[in-house]
Design an enzyme around this catalytic site. Structure first.
Site, PDB file in Angstrom:
ATOM      1  N   ASN A   4       9.431  -4.502 -55.627  1.00  0.00           N
ATOM      2  CA  ASN A   4       8.655  -3.382 -55.104  1.00  0.00           C
ATOM      3  C   ASN A   4       9.548  -2.195 -54.752  1.00  0.00           C
ATOM      4  OD1 ASN A   4       9.614  -5.087 -52.987  1.00  0.00           O
ATOM      5  ND2 ASN A   4       8.136  -4.236 -51.541  1.00  0.00           N
TER       6      ASN A   4
ATOM      7  N   GLU B 228       9.259   1.479 -52.602  1.00  0.00           N
ATOM      8  CA  GLU B 228       8.416   2.226 -51.659  1.00  0.00           C
ATOM      9  C   GLU B 228       8.781   3.706 -51.621  1.00  0.00           C
ATOM     10  OE1 GLU B 228       8.715   0.028 -47.975  1.00  0.00           O
ATOM     11  OE2 GLU B 228       7.375  -1.537 -48.754  1.00  0.00           O
TER      12      GLU B 228
ATOM     13  N   CYS C 209       4.080  -1.970 -56.328  1.00  0.00           N
ATOM     14  CA  CYS C 209       4.332  -3.399 -56.136  1.00  0.00           C
ATOM     15  C   CYS C 209       5.290  -3.957 -57.191  1.00  0.00           C
ATOM     16  CB  CYS C 209       3.028  -4.182 -56.244  1.00  0.00           C
ATOM     17  SG  CYS C 209       1.825  -3.825 -54.977  1.00  0.00           S
TER      18      CYS C 209
ATOM     19  N   GLU D  36       4.963  -6.610 -58.994  1.00  0.00           N
ATOM     20  CA  GLU D  36       4.289  -7.057 -60.214  1.00  0.00           C
ATOM     21  C   GLU D  36       4.143  -5.914 -61.212  1.00  0.00           C
ATOM     22  OE1 GLU D  36       3.426  -7.519 -57.054  1.00  0.00           O
ATOM     23  OE2 GLU D  36       1.960  -9.126 -56.823  1.00  0.00           O
TER      24      GLU D  36
ATOM     25  N   CYS E 104      -1.932  -8.031 -55.204  1.00  0.00           N
ATOM     26  CA  CYS E 104      -2.985  -7.146 -54.688  1.00  0.00           C
ATOM     27  C   CYS E 104      -3.985  -6.829 -55.806  1.00  0.00           C
ATOM     28  CB  CYS E 104      -2.375  -5.866 -54.125  1.00  0.00           C
ATOM     29  SG  CYS E 104      -1.898  -4.669 -55.395  1.00  0.00           S
TER      30      CYS E 104
ATOM     31  N   CYS F   3      -2.645  -4.765 -58.839  1.00  0.00           N
ATOM     32  CA  CYS F   3      -1.809  -5.556 -59.753  1.00  0.00           C
ATOM     33  C   CYS F   3      -2.649  -6.522 -60.561  1.00  0.00           C
ATOM     34  CB  CYS F   3      -0.730  -6.298 -58.973  1.00  0.00           C
ATOM     35  SG  CYS F   3       0.504  -5.173 -58.287  1.00  0.00           S
TER      36      CYS F   3
HETATM   37  N1  THU Z   1       3.671  -5.659 -52.404  1.00  0.00           N
HETATM   38  C1  THU Z   1       4.045  -6.128 -53.627  1.00  0.00           C
HETATM   39  O1  THU Z   1       5.119  -5.769 -54.132  1.00  0.00           O
HETATM   40  N2  THU Z   1       3.239  -7.001 -54.260  1.00  0.00           N
HETATM   41  C2  THU Z   1       2.045  -7.458 -53.763  1.00  0.00           C
HETATM   42  O2  THU Z   1       1.353  -8.212 -54.427  1.00  0.00           O
HETATM   43  C3  THU Z   1       1.597  -7.032 -52.444  1.00  0.00           C
HETATM   44  C4  THU Z   1       2.429  -6.024 -51.760  1.00  0.00           C
HETATM   45  C5  THU Z   1       4.561  -4.722 -51.702  1.00  0.00           C
HETATM   46  C6  THU Z   1       4.076  -3.319 -51.565  1.00  0.00           C
HETATM   47  C7  THU Z   1       4.838  -2.846 -50.357  1.00  0.00           C
HETATM   48  O3  THU Z   1       6.100  -2.369 -50.767  1.00  0.00           O
HETATM   49  C8  THU Z   1       5.043  -4.100 -49.530  1.00  0.00           C
HETATM   50  O4  THU Z   1       4.766  -5.195 -50.387  1.00  0.00           O
HETATM   51  C9  THU Z   1       4.175  -4.179 -48.312  1.00  0.00           C
HETATM   52  O5  THU Z   1       2.847  -4.042 -48.629  1.00  0.00           O
END
Ligand code: THU
Length: 136
Positions: free
Chosen positions: A44, A46, A55, A57, A88, A91
């Site tokens: 991920n 940000e 994310c 994925e 999520c 994804c």
């Molecule tokens: N996140 C993912 O990378 N994958 C998921 O399936 C759920 C959430 C990340 C997004 C963000 O950077 C952090 O987790 C907190 O939500």
């Protein structure tokens, strides 16, 4: 082809190390497996404009797709949470479009041997994936 879930989860755990998550500090790693046995990882990333965060994925999927990879048969997702992180909704949609037949392995980074298995179809039934749009 027999899928080595443990190996794919290990690849996701390794990819997770590259997570860029200064805001949530929640590191997530993902790894895609192609029919030919290639593994593509992602983590991920940000943004200070939080909504722009992507994310693990989708990072893995976008990396793989733009490297010309197709025919994904599995994806593993790893983070430090009980039971492992469930993908999520966003994804799930992308996976349904580009990895519709894939298995989904999730694991807690502290308990990599405990793998929960799903399928993309199970995680997003009746997905929006019209055949008439460019897909895989
Ligand atoms: N996140 C993912 O990378 N994958 C998921 O399936 C759920 C959430 C990340 C997004 C963000 O950077 C952090 O987790 C907190 O939500």
């Amino acid at each position: 082809m027999k899928i080595d879930a443990q190996k794919l989860v290990a690849a996701a755990a390794l990819a997770r190390e590259a997570s860029v998550s200064p805001y949530s500090r929640f590191k997530v790693g993902a790894a895609l497996l192609t029919k030919s046995g290639e593994i593509i990882g992602g983590a991920n990333v940000e943004s200070a404009s939080y909504g722009l965060t992507c994310c693990a994925e989708r990072i893995a999927l976008f990396k793989a797709l733009t490297e010309g990879k197709r025919d994904f048969i599995a994806v593993a997702v790893v983070a430090n949470c009980a039971g492992g992180p469930m993908p999520c909704g966003a994804c799930r949609q992308l996976l349904a479009e580009y990895a519709r037949d894939a298995k989904v392995f999730v694991a807690d980074s502290d308990v990599l041997k405990k793998i929960r298995t799903f399928t993309v179809r199970k995680l997003l039934p009746s997905a929006f994936a019209p055949e008439s749009l460019p897909g895989t």
